[in-house]
Design a protein around this motif. Structure first.
Motif, PDB file in Angstrom:
ATOM      1  N   ALA B 181       1.248  -1.374  -0.012  1.00 24.45           N
ATOM      2  CA  ALA B 181       0.128   0.574  -0.356  1.00 24.45           C
ATOM      3  C   ALA B 181       0.940   1.323   0.410  1.00 24.45           C
ATOM      4  O   ALA B 181       0.556   2.562  -0.290  1.00 24.45           O
ATOM      5  CB  ALA B 181      -1.183   0.020   0.708  1.00 24.45           C
ATOM      6  N   ASP B 182       2.547   1.091   0.663  1.00 30.46           N
ATOM      7  CA  ASP B 182       2.826   2.410   0.268  1.00 30.46           C
ATOM      8  C   ASP B 182       3.391   2.545  -1.085  1.00 30.46           C
ATOM      9  O   ASP B 182       2.743   3.596  -1.618  1.00 30.46           O
ATOM     10  CB  ASP B 182       4.289   2.313   0.729  1.00 30.46           C
ATOM     11  CG  ASP B 182       4.296   2.036   2.484  1.00 30.46           C
ATOM     12  OD1 ASP B 182       2.872   2.752   2.619  1.00 30.46           O
ATOM     13  OD2 ASP B 182       4.861   1.268   3.247  1.00 30.46           O
ATOM     14  N   ARG B 183       3.416   1.577  -2.089  1.00 34.27           N
ATOM     15  CA  ARG B 183       4.416   1.660  -3.573  1.00 34.27           C
ATOM     16  C   ARG B 183       2.538   1.834  -3.984  1.00 34.27           C
ATOM     17  O   ARG B 183       2.969   2.544  -5.678  1.00 34.27           O
ATOM     18  CB  ARG B 183       5.134   0.536  -3.670  1.00 34.27           C
ATOM     19  CG  ARG B 183       5.384   0.430  -5.009  1.00 34.27           C
ATOM     20  CD  ARG B 183       6.404  -0.594  -5.515  1.00 34.27           C
ATOM     21  NE  ARG B 183       7.213  -0.470  -6.835  1.00 34.27           N
ATOM     22  CZ  ARG B 183       7.734  -1.357  -7.282  1.00 34.27           C
ATOM     23  NH1 ARG B 183       7.894  -2.232  -6.613  1.00 34.27           N
ATOM     24  NH2 ARG B 183       8.177  -1.842  -8.435  1.00 34.27           N
ATOM     25  N   TRP B 184       1.730   1.141  -4.486  1.00 32.45           N
ATOM     26  CA  TRP B 184       0.755   1.306  -5.206  1.00 32.45           C
ATOM     27  C   TRP B 184      -1.341   1.504  -4.514  1.00 32.45           C
ATOM     28  O   TRP B 184      -1.502   0.923  -3.803  1.00 32.45           O
ATOM     29  CB  TRP B 184       0.155  -0.020  -5.304  1.00 32.45           C
ATOM     30  CG  TRP B 184       1.357  -0.611  -6.663  1.00 32.45           C
ATOM     31  CD1 TRP B 184       1.476   0.395  -7.680  1.00 32.45           C
ATOM     32  CD2 TRP B 184       2.441  -1.354  -6.583  1.00 32.45           C
ATOM     33  NE1 TRP B 184       3.021  -0.344  -8.729  1.00 32.45           N
ATOM     34  CE2 TRP B 184       3.300  -1.500  -7.361  1.00 32.45           C
ATOM     35  CE3 TRP B 184       2.669  -2.161  -5.882  1.00 32.45           C
ATOM     36  CZ2 TRP B 184       4.170  -2.227  -7.050  1.00 32.45           C
ATOM     37  CZ3 TRP B 184       3.854  -2.669  -5.433  1.00 32.45           C
ATOM     38  CH2 TRP B 184       4.605  -3.613  -6.586  1.00 32.45           C
ATOM     39  N   PRO B 185      -0.470   2.492  -3.043  1.00 29.78           N
ATOM     40  CA  PRO B 185      -1.721   2.802  -2.382  1.00 29.78           C
ATOM     41  C   PRO B 185      -3.224   3.104  -3.018  1.00 29.78           C
ATOM     42  O   PRO B 185      -4.189   2.694  -2.114  1.00 29.78           O
ATOM     43  CB  PRO B 185      -1.737   4.517  -1.380  1.00 29.78           C
ATOM     44  CG  PRO B 185      -0.605   4.738  -3.307  1.00 29.78           C
ATOM     45  CD  PRO B 185       0.261   4.158  -3.758  1.00 29.78           C
ATOM     46  N   LYS B 186      -3.871   3.323  -4.180  1.00 28.88           N
ATOM     47  CA  LYS B 186      -4.855   3.480  -4.861  1.00 28.88           C
ATOM     48  C   LYS B 186      -5.660   2.235  -5.234  1.00 28.88           C
ATOM     49  O   LYS B 186      -7.001   1.682  -4.884  1.00 28.88           O
ATOM     50  CB  LYS B 186      -4.659   4.741  -5.975  1.00 28.88           C
ATOM     51  CG  LYS B 186      -4.701   6.207  -5.476  1.00 28.88           C
ATOM     52  CD  LYS B 186      -4.726   6.783  -6.939  1.00 28.88           C
ATOM     53  CE  LYS B 186      -4.150   7.832  -6.258  1.00 28.88           C
ATOM     54  NZ  LYS B 186      -4.030   8.855  -7.289  1.00 28.88           N
TER      55      LYS B 186
END
Lengths: 209, 209
Positions: B181-186
């Protein structure tokens, strides 16, 4: 005007061209090949595949999706049965064409046509023979049984299922092969019937010439 | 009652189960695995694939075809946008899920889950690492860009496109991985949103338990 990206000899591009011809929709055609594409093209087609349909901001990178869209913007003549069960079968035949039929017939097409004309290599006739002896017959057997004595695959009417299972037969012919009418008489007659439809005939004869 | 043939852990079978759950359609389920099938099953599924939907004499052997059929026999709630362009995009995301997302996430699932639980073998962690480092990120990057600040992929409404791109995330979780979720939060938030829908939640939690 909308643009169809993809070379005419691709069976998937031809599916869309057949649908466009049946519906009488005019379009521009960009002859993109299915390898070594530009970064710009890969933005249109994340899988790097052809065809891609571009209509203003709308981008549709898959033949089955494109034909479904064409049916919505130009419903006549219909390419999908209205009965749910018949519609399901038509979609299934399209899927079978996209997978089993095309992957099988492309083996011979790749050896005899692509290697010769694009890579200036000889065909590996051992691969061709193995495909003709072992891979092609089960596919043709299945289709022979499915078409039976019907005019078209589903409900007696031409549909996207007929487009899906016949497009790669053009590539098979370009590879110097044809469906053995002694062994698969119903299938051979059915493909002739599809290819004699005025709209389809124009597409097929252009590609074979 | 109709029968869905195919094991629950197949991402393609899960697509259909998600659609059935959303629509509240009751069905029987035969846990057929995608290898070593009986001749009887191969008559239902010429490609040997799962799922297959059987409804009396009607046999539909493809997840996308089955969901299209379910929409016809039970239109509510709709899983396809009514606008042609939005519908086209939803179908494209379903296709992208069926191909890029599933083939990518299945690599890790196969090593960590299938090899261990079905073949009693160790995972090849070199293959897993290569997939996590090189194959998975471009797929997640694409989806992160496509979802952006939207609630669902197309037109702000849940559709078959959302089913298609999220089904294999369950398999990714079964392999002990999750979307960073840090790299691909959306993307991570979007998948949580899809999985928190009541109908989908029942399917996902059952498979993860």
């Amino acid at each position: 005007m909308s643009t169809l990206h993809g070379v005419n000899l691709s069976p998937f591009v031809r599916k869309v061209r057949m649908a466009l011809a049946e519906k009488g929709i005019a379009y521009d055609n960009e002859q993109v090949v299915p390898f070594g594409q530009t970064a710009e093209f890969k933005k249109l087609s994340p899988l790097g595949k052809i065809p891609v349909w571009q209509d203003g901001n709308l981008v549709l990178p898959d033949s089955s999706v494109i034909i479904d869209y064409l049916e919505r913007i130009e419903p006549s003549p219909p390419l999908y049965p209205s009965d749910p069960a018949q519609r399901g079968r038509a979609l299934w035949y399209e899927e079978y064409g996209d997978t089993a039929v095309t992957s099988t017939l492309t083996t011979v097409f790749f050896q005899r046509f692509v290697r010769k004309n694009i890579f200036q290599q000889e065909a590996d006739e051992e691969i061709v023979k193995n495909s003709l002896d072992n891979q092609v017959p089960p596919v043709f057997d299945y289709l022979e049984g499915e078409i039976g004595d019907n005019e078209y695959l589903v409900g007696g009417r031409f549909s996207v299922g007929d487009i899906g299972v016949t497009t790669s037969v053009v590539n098979f012919r370009l590879a110097g092969e044809s469906i053995d009418a002694d062994r698969w008489p119903k299938l051979a007659a059915y493909v002739e019937r599809v290819f004699s439809r005025p709209a389809i005939k124009g597409v097929v004869e252009g590609d074979l010439s």
